[in-house]
Design an enzyme around this catalytic site. Structure first.
Site, PDB file in Angstrom:
ATOM      1  N   ASN A  81       0.831  -1.206   0.000  1.00  0.00           N
ATOM      2  CA  ASN A  81       0.000   0.000   0.000  1.00  0.00           C
ATOM      3  C   ASN A  81       0.865   1.256   0.000  1.00  0.00           C
ATOM      4  OD1 ASN A  81      -2.294  -1.664   0.333  1.00  0.00           O
ATOM      5  ND2 ASN A  81      -2.019  -1.661   2.545  1.00  0.00           N
ATOM      6  N   HIS A  87      -4.516   2.800   2.709  1.00  0.00           N
ATOM      7  CA  HIS A  87      -4.327   1.936   3.886  1.00  0.00           C
ATOM      8  C   HIS A  87      -2.870   1.683   4.258  1.00  0.00           C
ATOM      9  CE1 HIS A  87      -8.626   1.314   3.836  1.00  0.00           C
ATOM     10  NE2 HIS A  87      -8.526   1.017   2.548  1.00  0.00           N
ATOM     11  N   PHE A  89      -0.078   2.452   6.787  1.00  0.00           N
ATOM     12  CA  PHE A  89       0.000   3.016   8.129  1.00  0.00           C
ATOM     13  C   PHE A  89       1.427   3.182   8.630  1.00  0.00           C
ATOM     14  CE2 PHE A  89      -4.199   1.073   7.778  1.00  0.00           C
ATOM     15  CZ  PHE A  89      -4.973   2.215   7.972  1.00  0.00           C
ATOM     16  N   HIS A  94       6.650  -1.573   2.325  1.00  0.00           N
ATOM     17  CA  HIS A  94       6.618  -2.940   2.837  1.00  0.00           C
ATOM     18  C   HIS A  94       5.591  -3.761   2.077  1.00  0.00           C
ATOM     19  CE1 HIS A  94       3.757  -0.594   5.265  1.00  0.00           C
ATOM     20  NE2 HIS A  94       3.090  -1.717   5.519  1.00  0.00           N
ATOM     21  N   PHE A  95       5.917  -5.028   1.930  1.00  0.00           N
ATOM     22  CA  PHE A  95       5.038  -5.994   1.288  1.00  0.00           C
ATOM     23  C   PHE A  95       4.494  -6.927   2.361  1.00  0.00           C
ATOM     24  CE2 PHE A  95       7.692  -4.553  -2.109  1.00  0.00           C
ATOM     25  CZ  PHE A  95       6.926  -4.642  -3.259  1.00  0.00           C
TER      26      PHE A  95
END
EC number: 3.-.-.-
Length: 133
Positions: A81, A87, A89, A94-95
């Site tokens: 994201n 979304h 945060f 990162h995956f």
């Protein structure tokens, strides 16, 4: 440095490490949506995917693949994201590797359809492809 993932990379915050390369790190999520939910992050700090170096991009996806194979899910989502309304945060690329063992656990995704004509799709494709270098 306030980035939680940078602190994990430095070793200031512990993680359950799954695998590591010179440029990427994989570890289990501490708030998983299913058993085996893992994160794969670049060691380089970049908030969004388009800000990440080509070297880190080239390194991270093979690690995502290896970790996914090791987790061994038949069904899974790989999620990445960018931005709050998308979304994200933690402001570090990162995956998520999220096994989907059943309807109860894992990622639930809605996929609303965007109203667009074939002509608009063609024009949009031409516009976007003209910007790719």
């Amino acid at each position: 440095m306030s980035c939680i993932f940078c602190k994990i990379v430095k070793g200031d915050i512990p993680c359950v490490k799954l695998a590591e390369t010179a440029l990427s790190l994989a570890f289990l999520d501490i708030a998983p949506t299913s058993k085996g939910h893992a994160l794969v992050i670049p060691k380089e700090h970049a908030a969004k995917m388009h800000e990440l170096s080509d070297e880190s991009c080239a390194d991270i996806l093979p690690l995502v693949k290896k970790v996914t194979k090791a987790i061994g899910p038949e069904n899974y989502n790989v999620l990445q994201n960018n931005g709050r309304i998308a979304h994200q945060f933690v402001d570090h690329v990162h995956f998520h590797i999220i096994p989907k063992p059943n309807e109860e656990y894992g990622l639930g995704v809605g996929w609303p359809s965007y109203p667009i004509s074939p002509e608009e799709i063609k024009a949009l494709g031409e516009e976007i492809s003209s910007k790719i270098k």
